[in-house]
Design a protein around this motif. Structure first.
Motif, short mmCIF file in Angstrom:
data_model
loop_
_atom_site.label_atom_id
_atom_site.label_comp_id
_atom_site.label_asym_id
_atom_site.label_seq_id
_atom_site.Cartn_x
_atom_site.Cartn_y
_atom_site.Cartn_z
N ALA A 138 36.15 40.21 47.09
CA ALA A 138 36.06 41.66 47.26
C ALA A 138 37.31 42.34 46.73
CB ALA A 138 35.87 41.99 48.74
N GLY A 139 37.15 43.55 46.21
CA GLY A 139 38.28 44.33 45.71
C GLY A 139 38.82 43.88 44.38
N GLN A 140 38.06 43.04 43.65
CA GLN A 140 38.53 42.52 42.37
C GLN A 140 37.71 43.05 41.18
OE1 GLN A 140 41.27 40.45 41.83
NE2 GLN A 140 41.72 40.94 43.96
N GLY A 141 36.98 44.13 41.40
CA GLY A 141 36.24 44.75 40.30
C GLY A 141 34.98 44.01 39.91
N LEU A 142 34.50 43.14 40.76
CA LEU A 142 33.30 42.34 40.47
C LEU A 142 32.08 42.93 41.14
CD1 LEU A 142 35.01 38.92 41.18
CD2 LEU A 142 34.13 39.58 38.93
N THR A 143 30.94 42.84 40.47
CA THR A 143 29.69 43.25 41.08
C THR A 143 29.20 42.16 42.03
OG1 THR A 143 28.30 42.24 39.38
CG2 THR A 143 29.09 44.49 38.96
N THR A 144 28.23 42.52 42.86
CA THR A 144 27.65 41.53 43.76
C THR A 144 27.06 40.36 42.98
OG1 THR A 144 27.15 43.24 45.39
CG2 THR A 144 25.93 41.16 45.58
N GLY A 145 26.41 40.67 41.86
CA GLY A 145 25.83 39.62 41.03
C GLY A 145 26.88 38.72 40.41
N GLN A 146 28.00 39.30 39.98
CA GLN A 146 29.07 38.49 39.40
C GLN A 146 29.70 37.57 40.44
OE1 GLN A 146 31.32 41.77 37.85
NE2 GLN A 146 30.32 41.71 35.85
N SER A 216 34.42 40.33 35.05
CA SER A 216 34.38 41.76 35.33
C SER A 216 34.56 42.64 34.09
CB SER A 216 35.45 42.12 36.37
OG SER A 216 36.76 41.81 35.89
N ARG A 217 35.35 42.17 33.10
CA ARG A 217 35.62 42.96 31.91
C ARG A 217 35.69 42.06 30.68
NH1 ARG A 217 34.23 46.39 34.67
NH2 ARG A 217 35.27 48.32 35.33
N PRO A 218 34.62 41.33 30.37
CA PRO A 218 34.69 40.36 29.26
C PRO A 218 34.97 40.99 27.90
CG PRO A 218 32.42 40.64 30.02
CD PRO A 218 33.29 41.32 31.02
N ALA A 219 34.39 42.15 27.61
CA ALA A 219 34.62 42.77 26.30
C ALA A 219 36.06 43.21 26.15
CB ALA A 219 33.67 43.96 26.11
N GLU A 220 36.63 43.80 27.22
CA GLU A 220 38.01 44.25 27.16
C GLU A 220 38.97 43.06 27.05
OE1 GLU A 220 35.69 45.37 29.13
OE2 GLU A 220 35.88 47.53 29.52
N LEU A 221 38.66 41.99 27.77
CA LEU A 221 39.50 40.79 27.67
C LEU A 221 39.42 40.21 26.27
CD1 LEU A 221 41.30 38.59 28.82
CD2 LEU A 221 39.24 37.45 29.70
N ALA A 222 38.22 40.14 25.71
CA ALA A 222 38.07 39.63 24.34
C ALA A 222 38.88 40.47 23.36
CB ALA A 222 36.60 39.61 23.94
N ARG A 223 38.91 41.78 23.57
CA ARG A 223 39.66 42.65 22.66
C ARG A 223 41.15 42.34 22.73
NH1 ARG A 223 38.22 48.28 24.04
NH2 ARG A 223 39.99 48.26 25.49
N ILE A 224 41.66 42.08 23.93
CA ILE A 224 43.07 41.71 24.05
C ILE A 224 43.34 40.38 23.35
CG2 ILE A 224 44.85 40.97 25.68
CD1 ILE A 224 43.92 43.09 27.59
N LEU A 225 42.43 39.42 23.51
CA LEU A 225 42.60 38.13 22.84
C LEU A 225 42.62 38.31 21.32
CD1 LEU A 225 40.27 35.83 24.98
CD2 LEU A 225 42.73 36.17 25.19
N LEU A 226 41.74 39.16 20.82
CA LEU A 226 41.71 39.40 19.37
C LEU A 226 42.98 40.11 18.91
CD1 LEU A 226 37.97 40.46 19.03
CD2 LEU A 226 39.00 38.32 18.25
N GLU A 227 43.47 41.05 19.72
CA GLU A 227 44.72 41.74 19.39
C GLU A 227 45.89 40.76 19.33
OE1 GLU A 227 45.66 44.82 18.71
OE2 GLU A 227 43.78 45.92 18.97
#
Length: 254
Positions: A138-146, A216-227
Motif C-alpha cells: 500500500a502507498g507505493q503507487g500500485l493498483t489492486t491488480g498490480q 507501477s510506471r513501466p513506460a516511464e522507467l523504460a524511458r529513464i533506462l533509454l536516457e
C-alpha cells in the motif's frame, strides 16, 4: 545498440520486467530479463550472493553481450553492482532502481534498519525470506491488480544472499552509473549514493512512484533506462526531454 540485463529485487523473477522489455526492444535495443538462482523458476536452487553475482556475469558472457547496461532493482543492486566490475569493458552503464548498493564487507542485511529482525525471520522460515503480504504494498503507487500480480507470483528469497558480505575490487565511483530514486518509497537516495551524485560520479533520476516502478510506471522507467545510454551533452549530464508521465509525475536527471 545497448543490451539491457534486467534483474529485479527480492522475491521476483524475470517476469517482473514484462512491461518494460517491449519498450526497450521497440527502441532497437537488446533486453535480457534475468531470474536469479533460488527464485521463481529457479527456486529449487539454493543460492547465496556469490551465486547471484555469477548469474549476472554468466548471462552477459553466455550471450556474448557488449555495450551492456546492468539494471539492478532493490536487493539486486548488491549483486549487480559487483557484477558490473567483473564484466570489464563490456559495461556501458550501471542503473540501480531504488536499489541497495554493494559495500565491501557488508551484507544486504547489514544495510537495513533492523538486521536482527531479518535474520530472525530467515531462521523462522528455514533460511528463506517470505514475500511481503499484499497489505505491505500500500502507498507505493500500485493498483489492486498490480499488487495481486506481484503477490501471486512472488517466491521466497534465499536467505544466504542477504547475509553474505559484498566484495568490490575498486570504488563505486569507478562505475558509470545512474541511480533511480522512487519518491513514494523514500524521497532521498542512500547516503553513499547521495555522496557519489554530489561529487559528480553518478547521475540521479527521480520517479514519482513507489518501490516497484516496473509495475507501477513501466513506460516511464523504460524511458529513464533509454536516457541512460544517450551520450552526455557538453556542459553537463543528459536530461530527459520527454514529457512527464501520464499522471503528471516528474522525471529529472541530475
Amino acid at each position: 545498440m545497448a543490451n539491457f540485463v534486467l534483474v529485479a529485487g527480492a522475491w521476483l523473477g524475470s517476469w517482473a520486467w514484462d512491461d518494460v522489455v517491449p519498450e526497450l526492444r521497440a527502441a532497437g535495443h537488446g533486453a535480457y530479463p534475468l531470474t536469479l538462482s533460488g527464485l521463481a523458476g529457479q527456486r529449487a536452487v539454493p543460492a547465496g550472493q556469490r551465486e547471484h553475482v555469477a548469474d549476472v556475469v554468466a548471462a552477459v558472457e553466455e550471450h556474448d553481450l557488449r555495450e551492456v547496461v546492468l539494471v539492478g532493482h532493490s536487493y539486486s543492486g548488491v549483486p549487480v553492482g559487483q557484477a558490473a566490475e567483473r564484466i570489464g569493458d563490456r559495461l556501458a552503464r550501471l542503473v540501480l532502481v531504488d536499489a541497495d548498493v554493494p559495500v565491501t564487507g557488508e551484507s544486504f542485511a547489514d544495510g537495513i534498519p533492523e538486521p536482527a529482525g531479518l535474520r530472525a525471520d530467515l531462521a523462522a522460515h528455514g533460511g528463506w525470506w517470505p514475500p511481503l503480504p499484499p497489505a505491505d504494498f500500500a502507498g507505493q503507487g500500485l493498483t489492486t491488480g498490480q499488487i495481486a500480480r506481484i503477490a501471486e507470483r512472488a517466491t521466497p528469497h534465499p536467505g544466504a544472499s542477504l547475509t553474505e558480505p559484498a566484495v568490490l575490487e575498486g570504488p563505486l565511483s569507478a562505475l558509470p552509473a545512474v541511480y533511480v530514486k522512487c519518491l513514494l518509497d523514500w524521497p532521498e537516495p542512500p547516503p553513499v549514493v547521495a555522496a557519489l551524485v554530489a561529487d559528480g560520479h553518478w547521475r540521479l533520476a527521480e520517479l514519482d512512484t513507489g518501490h516497484w516502478p516496473m509495475f507501477s510506471r513501466p513506460a516511464e522507467l523504460a524511458r529513464i533506462l533509454l536516457e541512460s545510454v544517450r551520450p552526455v551533452r557538453p556542459g553537463g549530464p543528459a536530461r530527459s526531454d520527454g514529457p512527464a508521465g501520464a499522471d503528471g509525475s516528474a522525471q529529472t536527471d541530475r
